[in-house]
Scaffold this motif. Sequence first.
Motif, PDB file in Angstrom:
ATOM      1  N   ARG A 107       0.812  -1.221   0.000  1.00  0.00           N
ATOM      2  CA  ARG A 107       0.000   0.000   0.000  1.00  0.00           C
ATOM      3  C   ARG A 107       0.848   1.274   0.000  1.00  0.00           C
ATOM      4  NH1 ARG A 107       0.544  -1.181   5.382  1.00  0.00           N
ATOM      5  NH2 ARG A 107       0.580   0.563   6.789  1.00  0.00           N
ATOM      6  N   ASN A 108       2.075   1.209   0.462  1.00  0.00           N
ATOM      7  CA  ASN A 108       2.917   2.392   0.582  1.00  0.00           C
ATOM      8  C   ASN A 108       3.682   2.601  -0.711  1.00  0.00           C
ATOM      9  OD1 ASN A 108       5.239   4.062   1.182  1.00  0.00           O
ATOM     10  ND2 ASN A 108       4.624   3.884   3.309  1.00  0.00           N
ATOM     11  N   ASP A 109       3.783   3.833  -1.130  1.00  0.00           N
ATOM     12  CA  ASP A 109       4.425   4.132  -2.404  1.00  0.00           C
ATOM     13  C   ASP A 109       5.830   4.709  -2.233  1.00  0.00           C
ATOM     14  OD1 ASP A 109       4.164   3.890  -5.118  1.00  0.00           O
ATOM     15  OD2 ASP A 109       3.394   5.907  -5.392  1.00  0.00           O
ATOM     16  N   THR A 110       6.420   4.539  -1.067  1.00  0.00           N
ATOM     17  CA  THR A 110       7.748   5.076  -0.803  1.00  0.00           C
ATOM     18  C   THR A 110       8.799   4.322  -1.615  1.00  0.00           C
ATOM     19  OG1 THR A 110       7.125   5.693   1.438  1.00  0.00           O
ATOM     20  CG2 THR A 110       9.474   5.470   0.996  1.00  0.00           C
ATOM     21  N   ILE A 111       9.645   5.060  -2.276  1.00  0.00           N
ATOM     22  CA  ILE A 111      10.771   4.455  -2.983  1.00  0.00           C
ATOM     23  C   ILE A 111      11.914   4.300  -1.982  1.00  0.00           C
ATOM     24  CG2 ILE A 111      12.445   4.692  -4.856  1.00  0.00           C
ATOM     25  CD1 ILE A 111      10.376   6.520  -6.262  1.00  0.00           C
ATOM     26  N   ILE A 112      12.526   3.132  -1.982  1.00  0.00           N
ATOM     27  CA  ILE A 112      13.657   2.833  -1.111  1.00  0.00           C
ATOM     28  C   ILE A 112      14.930   2.934  -1.937  1.00  0.00           C
ATOM     29  CG2 ILE A 112      14.698   1.139   0.439  1.00  0.00           C
ATOM     30  CD1 ILE A 112      11.859   2.035   1.331  1.00  0.00           C
ATOM     31  N   ASN A 113      15.842   3.778  -1.536  1.00  0.00           N
ATOM     32  CA  ASN A 113      17.102   3.931  -2.258  1.00  0.00           C
ATOM     33  C   ASN A 113      18.138   2.951  -1.713  1.00  0.00           C
ATOM     34  OD1 ASN A 113      18.611   5.296  -4.296  1.00  0.00           O
ATOM     35  ND2 ASN A 113      19.770   6.312  -2.682  1.00  0.00           N
ATOM     36  N   SER A 114      18.958   2.416  -2.598  1.00  0.00           N
ATOM     37  CA  SER A 114      19.988   1.460  -2.190  1.00  0.00           C
ATOM     38  C   SER A 114      21.351   1.872  -2.713  1.00  0.00           C
ATOM     39  CB  SER A 114      19.673   0.062  -2.728  1.00  0.00           C
ATOM     40  OG  SER A 114      18.483  -0.434  -2.185  1.00  0.00           O
ATOM     41  N   SER A 115      22.330   1.684  -1.859  1.00  0.00           N
ATOM     42  CA  SER A 115      23.722   1.942  -2.183  1.00  0.00           C
ATOM     43  C   SER A 115      24.556   1.095  -1.242  1.00  0.00           C
ATOM     44  CB  SER A 115      24.049   3.427  -1.971  1.00  0.00           C
ATOM     45  OG  SER A 115      25.435   3.660  -2.087  1.00  0.00           O
ATOM     46  N   ASN A 116      25.785   0.867  -1.576  1.00  0.00           N
ATOM     47  CA  ASN A 116      26.683   0.178  -0.651  1.00  0.00           C
ATOM     48  C   ASN A 116      27.224   1.128   0.405  1.00  0.00           C
ATOM     49  OD1 ASN A 116      26.548  -2.489  -1.524  1.00  0.00           O
ATOM     50  ND2 ASN A 116      27.979  -2.085  -3.188  1.00  0.00           N
ATOM     51  N   TYR A 117      26.773   2.373   0.379  1.00  0.00           N
ATOM     52  CA  TYR A 117      27.196   3.378   1.337  1.00  0.00           C
ATOM     53  C   TYR A 117      25.999   3.918   2.088  1.00  0.00           C
ATOM     54  CZ  TYR A 117      31.614   3.207  -1.077  1.00  0.00           C
ATOM     55  OH  TYR A 117      32.792   2.768  -1.619  1.00  0.00           O
ATOM     56  N   ILE A 118      26.201   4.241   3.358  1.00  0.00           N
ATOM     57  CA  ILE A 118      25.169   4.831   4.201  1.00  0.00           C
ATOM     58  C   ILE A 118      25.338   6.353   4.159  1.00  0.00           C
ATOM     59  CG2 ILE A 118      24.221   4.956   6.543  1.00  0.00           C
ATOM     60  CD1 ILE A 118      24.071   2.151   5.202  1.00  0.00           C
ATOM     61  N   SER A 119      24.245   7.057   3.900  1.00  0.00           N
ATOM     62  CA  SER A 119      24.306   8.518   3.832  1.00  0.00           C
ATOM     63  C   SER A 119      24.464   9.113   5.229  1.00  0.00           C
ATOM     64  CB  SER A 119      23.033   9.073   3.192  1.00  0.00           C
ATOM     65  OG  SER A 119      22.876   8.570   1.895  1.00  0.00           O
ATOM     66  N   LYS A 120      25.344  10.119   5.356  1.00  0.00           N
ATOM     67  CA  LYS A 120      25.561  10.811   6.625  1.00  0.00           C
ATOM     68  C   LYS A 120      25.339  12.317   6.518  1.00  0.00           C
ATOM     69  CE  LYS A 120      29.555   9.981   8.254  1.00  0.00           C
ATOM     70  NZ  LYS A 120      30.863   9.659   8.792  1.00  0.00           N
ATOM     71  N   ASN A 121      25.132  12.816   5.311  1.00  0.00           N
ATOM     72  CA  ASN A 121      24.934  14.243   5.101  1.00  0.00           C
ATOM     73  C   ASN A 121      23.438  14.511   4.954  1.00  0.00           C
ATOM     74  OD1 ASN A 121      24.599  16.818   3.965  1.00  0.00           O
ATOM     75  ND2 ASN A 121      26.549  16.716   2.897  1.00  0.00           N
ATOM     76  N   PHE A 122      22.788  14.850   6.079  1.00  0.00           N
ATOM     77  CA  PHE A 122      21.335  15.007   6.068  1.00  0.00           C
ATOM     78  C   PHE A 122      20.897  16.156   5.168  1.00  0.00           C
ATOM     79  CE2 PHE A 122      17.214  16.332   7.881  1.00  0.00           C
ATOM     80  CZ  PHE A 122      16.516  15.164   7.640  1.00  0.00           C
ATOM     81  N   GLU A 123      21.632  17.254   5.151  1.00  0.00           N
ATOM     82  CA  GLU A 123      21.249  18.397   4.312  1.00  0.00           C
ATOM     83  C   GLU A 123      21.201  18.007   2.846  1.00  0.00           C
ATOM     84  OE1 GLU A 123      19.953  21.341   5.280  1.00  0.00           O
ATOM     85  OE2 GLU A 123      20.030  20.296   7.203  1.00  0.00           O
ATOM     86  N   LEU A 124      22.073  17.128   2.417  1.00  0.00           N
ATOM     87  CA  LEU A 124      22.069  16.664   1.035  1.00  0.00           C
ATOM     88  C   LEU A 124      21.065  15.527   0.842  1.00  0.00           C
ATOM     89  CD1 LEU A 124      23.230  16.791  -1.806  1.00  0.00           C
ATOM     90  CD2 LEU A 124      25.092  15.300  -1.042  1.00  0.00           C
ATOM     91  N   SER A 125      21.090  14.531   1.714  1.00  0.00           N
ATOM     92  CA  SER A 125      20.259  13.349   1.502  1.00  0.00           C
ATOM     93  C   SER A 125      18.758  13.626   1.629  1.00  0.00           C
ATOM     94  CB  SER A 125      20.666  12.214   2.442  1.00  0.00           C
ATOM     95  OG  SER A 125      20.407  12.530   3.786  1.00  0.00           O
TER      96      SER A 125
END
Length: 178
Positions: free
Chosen positions: A91-109
């Motif tokens: 039911r949820n339409d959220t797209i899940i992003n995948s990378s081998n890296y975890i994002s740490k820059n909240f202003e960008l991500s």
Amino acid sequence: MIICAGRNETFNFAKEMGVGLIETAINLTRQCLFDKPDFLLFIGSAGSYGNHEIFDIVESKRAANIELSFLEDNSYTPLDNVLESENKMVRNDTIINSSNYISKNFELSKNFNEYGIGCENMEFYSILQVAKEFEIPVAGIFVITNYTNENAHEDFLKNHKAAMQKLTSYLLEKQIIK
């Protein structure tokens, strides 16, 4: 078939596929070649780009593989970087992003939200890619453990145990597991 990443994110009712895009793609391909499932349900944790709160449950049938450099117009790809399953149960339409890296820059991500991408999980894109190749319907159910900020790893570790319990309770409540 219920699948999960593995290592510290395991469930007694799910088959481990590996951590990150590559391990997951290899192991899931092997699974499909030798014993192709009729349906795949991936369960695990995710980091929020800001629109989901810690311990929220997010269901999805769409995944992306978009790197932070894309948001700064520093990269492009000729590949199809957003995939969707034909699954009708989600039911949820959220797209899940995948990378081998975890994002740490909240202003960008947090800018991922502008593209309808609400969370990140290291494995989901490769699961959709393999499922697409083998024509297997797929869905994902995620629990938010952290925000994509400078405290991402510490918050993930701090919240992980409770998050896995909340995810298991959700699966029981929805009668996905018994």
